[in-house]
Design a protein around this motif. Structure first.
Motif, PDB file in Angstrom:
ATOM      1  N   SER A 171       0.838  -1.210   0.000  1.00  0.00           N
ATOM      2  CA  SER A 171       0.000   0.000   0.000  1.00  0.00           C
ATOM      3  C   SER A 171       0.859   1.239   0.000  1.00  0.00           C
ATOM      4  CB  SER A 171      -0.917  -0.008   1.217  1.00  0.00           C
ATOM      5  OG  SER A 171      -1.713  -1.156   1.212  1.00  0.00           O
ATOM      6  N   GLN A 172       1.897   1.237   0.847  1.00  0.00           N
ATOM      7  CA  GLN A 172       2.767   2.410   0.908  1.00  0.00           C
ATOM      8  C   GLN A 172       3.489   2.634  -0.407  1.00  0.00           C
ATOM      9  OE1 GLN A 172       5.260   1.651   4.195  1.00  0.00           O
ATOM     10  NE2 GLN A 172       3.578   1.729   5.696  1.00  0.00           N
ATOM     11  N   GLU A 173       3.995   1.559  -1.027  1.00  0.00           N
ATOM     12  CA  GLU A 173       4.701   1.708  -2.298  1.00  0.00           C
ATOM     13  C   GLU A 173       3.748   2.158  -3.394  1.00  0.00           C
ATOM     14  OE1 GLU A 173       7.820   1.617  -2.814  1.00  0.00           O
ATOM     15  OE2 GLU A 173       8.271   1.135  -0.721  1.00  0.00           O
ATOM     16  N   SER A 174       2.498   1.632  -3.328  1.00  0.00           N
ATOM     17  CA  SER A 174       1.517   2.041  -4.343  1.00  0.00           C
ATOM     18  C   SER A 174       1.216   3.512  -4.223  1.00  0.00           C
ATOM     19  CB  SER A 174       0.223   1.231  -4.172  1.00  0.00           C
ATOM     20  OG  SER A 174       0.507  -0.134  -4.334  1.00  0.00           O
TER      21      SER A 174
ATOM     22  N   GLU B 178      -7.816   6.614  -5.217  1.00  0.00           N
ATOM     23  CA  GLU B 178      -7.866   6.777  -3.770  1.00  0.00           C
ATOM     24  C   GLU B 178      -8.946   5.908  -3.156  1.00  0.00           C
ATOM     25  OE1 GLU B 178      -8.437  10.870  -3.012  1.00  0.00           O
ATOM     26  OE2 GLU B 178      -6.373  11.460  -3.573  1.00  0.00           O
ATOM     27  N   ALA B 179     -10.081   5.816  -3.824  1.00  0.00           N
ATOM     28  CA  ALA B 179     -11.153   4.958  -3.308  1.00  0.00           C
ATOM     29  C   ALA B 179     -10.723   3.501  -3.287  1.00  0.00           C
ATOM     30  CB  ALA B 179     -12.427   5.149  -4.143  1.00  0.00           C
ATOM     31  N   GLU B 180     -10.060   3.132  -4.425  1.00  0.00           N
ATOM     32  CA  GLU B 180      -9.595   1.740  -4.489  1.00  0.00           C
ATOM     33  C   GLU B 180      -8.580   1.448  -3.390  1.00  0.00           C
ATOM     34  OE1 GLU B 180      -9.522  -2.119  -5.867  1.00  0.00           O
ATOM     35  OE2 GLU B 180     -10.862  -0.450  -6.333  1.00  0.00           O
ATOM     36  N   MET B 181      -7.686   2.397  -3.168  1.00  0.00           N
ATOM     37  CA  MET B 181      -6.689   2.200  -2.123  1.00  0.00           C
ATOM     38  C   MET B 181      -7.349   2.104  -0.737  1.00  0.00           C
ATOM     39  SD  MET B 181      -3.734   1.883  -3.358  1.00  0.00           S
ATOM     40  CE  MET B 181      -2.761   2.193  -1.914  1.00  0.00           C
ATOM     41  N   LYS B 182      -8.342   2.977  -0.488  1.00  0.00           N
ATOM     42  CA  LYS B 182      -9.051   2.913   0.784  1.00  0.00           C
ATOM     43  C   LYS B 182      -9.766   1.588   0.952  1.00  0.00           C
ATOM     44  CE  LYS B 182      -9.750   7.898   1.331  1.00  0.00           C
ATOM     45  NZ  LYS B 182     -10.751   8.987   1.427  1.00  0.00           N
ATOM     46  N   ARG B 183     -10.374   1.122  -0.178  1.00  0.00           N
ATOM     47  CA  ARG B 183     -11.080  -0.162  -0.095  1.00  0.00           C
ATOM     48  C   ARG B 183     -10.108  -1.297   0.239  1.00  0.00           C
ATOM     49  NH1 ARG B 183     -11.987  -4.398  -3.084  1.00  0.00           N
ATOM     50  NH2 ARG B 183     -10.733  -3.593  -4.800  1.00  0.00           N
ATOM     51  N   LEU B 184      -8.976  -1.253  -0.450  1.00  0.00           N
ATOM     52  CA  LEU B 184      -7.987  -2.309  -0.200  1.00  0.00           C
ATOM     53  C   LEU B 184      -7.465  -2.248   1.239  1.00  0.00           C
ATOM     54  CD1 LEU B 184      -5.930  -2.210  -3.524  1.00  0.00           C
ATOM     55  CD2 LEU B 184      -7.567  -3.941  -2.790  1.00  0.00           C
ATOM     56  N   LYS B 185      -7.238  -1.041   1.718  1.00  0.00           N
ATOM     57  CA  LYS B 185      -6.776  -0.914   3.096  1.00  0.00           C
ATOM     58  C   LYS B 185      -7.819  -1.410   4.084  1.00  0.00           C
ATOM     59  CE  LYS B 185      -3.621   3.011   2.477  1.00  0.00           C
ATOM     60  NZ  LYS B 185      -3.336   4.407   2.855  1.00  0.00           N
ATOM     61  N   GLN B 186      -9.124  -1.086   3.774  1.00  0.00           N
ATOM     62  CA  GLN B 186     -10.187  -1.544   4.661  1.00  0.00           C
ATOM     63  C   GLN B 186     -10.280  -3.066   4.679  1.00  0.00           C
ATOM     64  OE1 GLN B 186     -11.707   0.439   6.643  1.00  0.00           O
ATOM     65  NE2 GLN B 186     -13.073  -1.070   7.566  1.00  0.00           N
ATOM     66  N   GLU B 187     -10.169  -3.654   3.456  1.00  0.00           N
ATOM     67  CA  GLU B 187     -10.210  -5.127   3.383  1.00  0.00           C
ATOM     68  C   GLU B 187      -9.033  -5.741   4.141  1.00  0.00           C
ATOM     69  OE1 GLU B 187     -10.373  -6.280  -0.652  1.00  0.00           O
ATOM     70  OE2 GLU B 187     -12.433  -5.613  -0.980  1.00  0.00           O
ATOM     71  N   LEU B 188      -7.847  -5.135   3.943  1.00  0.00           N
ATOM     72  CA  LEU B 188      -6.674  -5.663   4.641  1.00  0.00           C
ATOM     73  C   LEU B 188      -6.849  -5.563   6.156  1.00  0.00           C
ATOM     74  CD1 LEU B 188      -3.823  -6.783   4.571  1.00  0.00           C
ATOM     75  CD2 LEU B 188      -2.978  -4.437   4.402  1.00  0.00           C
ATOM     76  N   LYS B 189      -7.405  -4.413   6.602  1.00  0.00           N
ATOM     77  CA  LYS B 189      -7.628  -4.237   8.034  1.00  0.00           C
ATOM     78  C   LYS B 189      -8.611  -5.271   8.575  1.00  0.00           C
ATOM     79  CE  LYS B 189      -8.868  -0.706  11.412  1.00  0.00           C
ATOM     80  NZ  LYS B 189      -9.300   0.693  11.604  1.00  0.00           N
ATOM     81  N   GLN B 190      -9.702  -5.500   7.805  1.00  0.00           N
ATOM     82  CA  GLN B 190     -10.690  -6.498   8.233  1.00  0.00           C
ATOM     83  C   GLN B 190     -10.074  -7.897   8.256  1.00  0.00           C
ATOM     84  OE1 GLN B 190     -14.016  -6.031   5.616  1.00  0.00           O
ATOM     85  NE2 GLN B 190     -14.651  -4.038   6.460  1.00  0.00           N
ATOM     86  N   THR B 191      -9.297  -8.149   7.187  1.00  0.00           N
ATOM     87  CA  THR B 191      -8.663  -9.477   7.131  1.00  0.00           C
ATOM     88  C   THR B 191      -7.714  -9.672   8.306  1.00  0.00           C
ATOM     89  OG1 THR B 191      -8.802  -9.387   4.724  1.00  0.00           O
ATOM     90  CG2 THR B 191      -7.338 -11.048   5.691  1.00  0.00           C
ATOM     91  N   MET B 192      -6.944  -8.637   8.601  1.00  0.00           N
ATOM     92  CA  MET B 192      -6.025  -8.740   9.732  1.00  0.00           C
ATOM     93  C   MET B 192      -6.778  -8.930  11.052  1.00  0.00           C
ATOM     94  SD  MET B 192      -2.995  -8.661   8.636  1.00  0.00           S
ATOM     95  CE  MET B 192      -2.098  -8.322  10.124  1.00  0.00           C
ATOM     96  N   ALA B 193      -7.922  -8.231  11.180  1.00  0.00           N
ATOM     97  CA  ALA B 193      -8.723  -8.406  12.391  1.00  0.00           C
ATOM     98  C   ALA B 193      -9.260  -9.827  12.493  1.00  0.00           C
ATOM     99  CB  ALA B 193      -9.866  -7.397  12.408  1.00  0.00           C
ATOM    100  N   MET B 194      -9.722 -10.342  11.305  1.00  0.00           N
ATOM    101  CA  MET B 194     -10.214 -11.733  11.316  1.00  0.00           C
ATOM    102  C   MET B 194      -9.087 -12.696  11.669  1.00  0.00           C
ATOM    103  SD  MET B 194     -12.611 -11.574   7.911  1.00  0.00           S
ATOM    104  CE  MET B 194     -12.881 -13.305   7.917  1.00  0.00           C
ATOM    105  N   TYR B 195      -7.934 -12.428  11.107  1.00  0.00           N
ATOM    106  CA  TYR B 195      -6.796 -13.320  11.399  1.00  0.00           C
ATOM    107  C   TYR B 195      -6.417 -13.246  12.881  1.00  0.00           C
ATOM    108  CZ  TYR B 195      -2.066 -15.080  11.544  1.00  0.00           C
ATOM    109  OH  TYR B 195      -0.930 -15.766  11.874  1.00  0.00           O
ATOM    110  N   SER B 196      -6.458 -12.029  13.415  1.00  0.00           N
ATOM    111  CA  SER B 196      -6.135 -11.880  14.834  1.00  0.00           C
ATOM    112  C   SER B 196      -7.131 -12.636  15.707  1.00  0.00           C
ATOM    113  CB  SER B 196      -6.122 -10.399  15.199  1.00  0.00           C
ATOM    114  OG  SER B 196      -5.878 -10.229  16.583  1.00  0.00           O
TER     115      SER B 196
END
Length: 767
Positions: free
Chosen positions: A309-312, A327-345
């Motif tokens: 995400s940072q490099e993108s 920007e929307a796509e990046m936000k969506r991807l970040k949100q999905e990553l955050k949710q995925t990380m929460a699920m993984y946690s």
């Protein structure tokens, strides 16, 4: 980041930070510490590696394998810096002294901060194999350089600078004039492509920056395609040297969520941009974040989704204007990553909870099994103990029954013994009555006659005290006699009284005391009077009597042996005296010795006497120091029991000493050759050799074991006859030598009543 802010707040200085690296864990910790504390986002760190220089005998070019190893050394550190948005410059030094090379490089390039990693408090980089390099670098570094030694992510040593570093440095100029990579000028096409493109840009920058520097090392990866156009070769840093594991302490999230990145890259074009001729998959192949295509199934490995995400974002900002869609796509991807990380946690937490519960259940199960096993063992121990107690109680019951049977037998034996004693008492009474009424073997005196003769037992008439009563001297029938009176309280003396009457009334011998009569009703015995008393009185010179000469002593010894042999050869059964001692040897007016007190004498069966063995007695009798030790211990009586007492009497005749320990003293003096000191000093003219032979024979007679004692008739009496003859010749030299055979025949003369043999104890005698 407090150190980074502190460096930026300083006025002056160049802010250059260098990290000495190697292949060990300490270098990774040092770089991480430097990024966290000395560097800010976008700054540049100098990675310095010192290669030990060898001196080969023949010059040769560098080895390709070694160059490849050196390039692979920098790769994980560059990747880690890229993830942290830190620029890095690789510097390879070659020298024979590691500390010297680092100090010279710091001095020449005006490095303001130097970070050195150490795997332990006492060691430095393992490749350098030196334990004093950190201290050497800290001591030798210029005064404008601050040196940090890091161990396990913490500062162990810090040497602060004393002055500001020069603001102008050749190295800072190189860092500022570094060209921008072409990958940063390419235009993005799609949001998915932009993410990969950002990663490619970051990786490309990490692999191509500082190309104009001579000490920069490019990426060593190669690319290749198979026949189907798919990527088959990828090279990455070994898992144990991947610095991406240092910062997070866990596996990269690209390995945790591969499906997310498969969906992310589902729409790539084969080219990143028109200006770049690099295949994106080849670009990924040149980094440790490789994408693999195997049999049509795409497996992509990305070290960190946040890094992408940072490099993108940097790629979008540097290559083209930011759009709302991107920007929307990046936000969506970040949100999905955050949710995925929460699920993984959450999944990890649930897995840890389940694992903890499983461990607890396993521990509970083991504890229950242990308790069950302990209960089982306790039950077995209790059963074994019960069996043992049962066996003990059974044994105790059996022992009690046996004790009861033994007690019953003992009671029966006691009853039988009492009945036997009653019968014996009745028989003795009958014998006494028969003696009183019809015995004519001795004269019976009335108590009135005895009272008249003794002046009613006057003390002036008393001449001695026996074991069972006093002895009085008086006149009966115009003859001097000695009357022994039995005390009323001497219960055992009555049986000895009867025994003495029984023995002395049946035998006559010149060396046996003569019984003249008795008063059985009152226990009075009438003997012939012995004018010189007992041998004990004369040996110890009681009453100031003169000492016995050696001739008298040899004569007395022969007479005692003759009288004792008469008792042992009595018919039909031998008699054992059992109490032979000097006090029971009486001397008449001519010093003729006679044996008295035969009340303890016992008849021994002829078979026992002939075989020279023993006869079992229920109780021992005799006087201490004269009694046979073997008879005293075992109760086995034999004719040789009197031989022991005879030996003690012979030693007293020679020494005139008490019997206690006499055999030991005589034997010791004979061994020392001082036997003459043991002889009675009252006799001045002892014949020493004859006395010594007499003493040796007496010691043989007093042996502890009965079988070691000599025979009375065959050994002892011949020697005694020789000594008596020697005494007679010394008194009357003209007298003929006495024949030992005649003496032996004389000793065996018996003056028994015609056709009368000694009856057994307990038998009655007819008139």
């Amino acid at each position: 980041m407090w150190l980074a802010r502190e460096q930026t707040d300083k006025k002056g200085g160049n802010g250059l930070v260098a990290v000495a690296i190697d292949k060990d864990k300490g270098s990774q910790n040092a770089l991480k510490w430097a990024i966290d504390n000395l560097l800010a986002r976008g700054q540049t760190v100098v990675l310095v590696h010192v290669k030990l220089k060898s001196l080969p005998s023949t010059p040769s070019g560098p080895s390709p394998r070694k160059d490849l190893d050196t390039k692979e050394l920098f790769l994980p550190f560059r990747c880690f810096c890229t993830r942290k948005d830190i620029q890095c410059k690789d510097v390879l030094l070659e020298d024979t002294d590691v500390a010297k090379a680092l100090i010279e490089y710091v001095s020449n390039n005006a490095i303001e901060n130097l970070v050195v990693g150490s795997t332990s408090k006492s060691g430095f980089l393992r490749t350098f194999k030196a334990v004093d390099i950190p201290s050497s670098v800290a001591k030798g570094a210029p005064d404008f350089c601050t040196v940090y030694v890091i161990t396990k992510g913490k500062i162990t040593t810090m040497r602060s600078a004393t002055r500001l570093a020069p603001t102008v440095s050749p190295l800072s100029n190189q860092i500022q004039n570094k060209p921008v990579s072409r990958a940063s000028q390419s235009e993005p096409r799609t949001p998915q492509t932009s993410n990969v493109r950002g990663l490619a840009k970051a990786t490309n920058e990490a692999s191509h920056k500082s190309n104009d520097s001579a000490d920069f090392i490019r990426s060593p990866f190669t690319r290749g395609k198979g026949s189907n156009g798919r990527l088959y070769g990828e090279i990455g840093a070994p898992p144990d040297t991947d610095i991406s594991f240092v910062s997070s302490g866990r596996q990269s999230i690209d390995r945790m969520f591969p499906s997310f990145y498969d969906n992310l890259d589902s729409g790539y074009s084969p080219r990143l941009s028109n200006t770049s001729n690099m295949d994106p998959r080849q670009s990924f192949d040149a980094t440790p974040f490789a994408m693999r295509l195997v049999d049509g199934n795409t497996i992509r490995e990305v070290s960190s989704a946040s890094h992408i995400s940072q490099e993108s974002e940097r790629s979008y900002s540097s290559s083209s204007p930011t759009t709302d869609d991107m920007e929307a796509e990046m936000k969506r991807l970040k949100q999905e990553l955050k949710q995925t990380m929460a699920m993984y946690s959450n999944a990890c937490k649930e897995a840890l909870t389940a694992k903890q519960k499983a461990i607890e259940l396993q521990h509970w199960k083991l504890e229950e099994e242990r308790r069950i096993e302990e209960a089982r063992m306790a039950e077995e121990a209790a059963l074994a103990l019960a069996e043992k107690e049962k066996a003990k109680s059974k044994a105790a019951i059996e022992a009690a029954e046996a004790s009861q049977r033994i007690a019953e037998l003992e009671a029966q034996k006691r009853i039988n013994a009492e009945m036997k004693a009653l019968r014996e008492a009745e028989e003795k009474k009958k014998v006494l009555d028969a003696l009183v009424q019809s015995d004519v073997r001795y004269r019976k005196y009335t108590i009135e006659e005895i009272e008249t003769a003794t002046d009613y037992f006057s003390a002036s008439r008393k001449i001695g005290e026996g074991g069972y009563g006093p002895v009085y001297k008086c006149y009966l029938d115009h003859t001097s006699v000695a009357i022994k009176v039995l005390r009323p309280d001497a219960a055992q003396g009555r049986s000895q009284f009867l025994q003495e009457v029984e023995v002395l009334s049946c035998i006559r011998h010149p060396n046996m005391v003569l019984l003249l009569g008795a008063c059985p009703e009152y226990g009075c015995l009438v003997y012939e009077f012995m004018a010189n008393g007992s041998l004990e009185d004369r040996l110890f010179r009681r009453g100031n009597s003169p000492p016995l000469s050696w001739q008298q002593r040899f004569k007395i010894a022969a007479e005692i042996g003759t009288g004792l042999l008469f008792l042992h050869q009595a018919k039909p059964e031998p008699l054992v005296h059992r109490d032979l001692k000097p006090g029971n040897i009486l001397l008449d007016g001519n010093y003729v010795s006679k044996i008295s007190d035969v009340g303890l004498a016992r008849l021994v069966p002829p078979s026992v006497a002939d075989t020279v063995t023993q006869y079992r007695m229920t109780s021992t009798a005799g006087t201490f120091c004269y009694i046979d030790p073997e008879y005293q211990q075992t109760g086995m009586l034999g004719v040789k029991s009197d031989i022991y007492s005879l030996g003690i009497i012979f030693l007293q005749l020679l020494t005139a000493r008490p019997p206690m320990g006499l055999t030991h003293h005589v034997e010791r003096e004979i061994e020392k050759g001082t036997f003459s000191e043991m002889l009675d000093p009252a006799v001045p003219d002892w014949p020493f050799n004859d006395a010594l032979g007499f003493a040796q024979m007496a010691l043989k007679c007093s042996e502890l074991r009965r079988k070691d004692r000599p025979d009375l008739a065959k050994v002892i009496l011949p020697e005694l006859d020789r000594l008596r003859s020697l005494a007679e010749r010394s008194i009357n030299p003209s007298s003929p030598r006495c024949n030992s055979s005649n003496s032996s025949n004389y000793s065996q003369v018996s003056l028994q009543l015609s056709s009368m043999s000694p009856p057994r104890l307990g038998e009655s005698h007819g008139s």
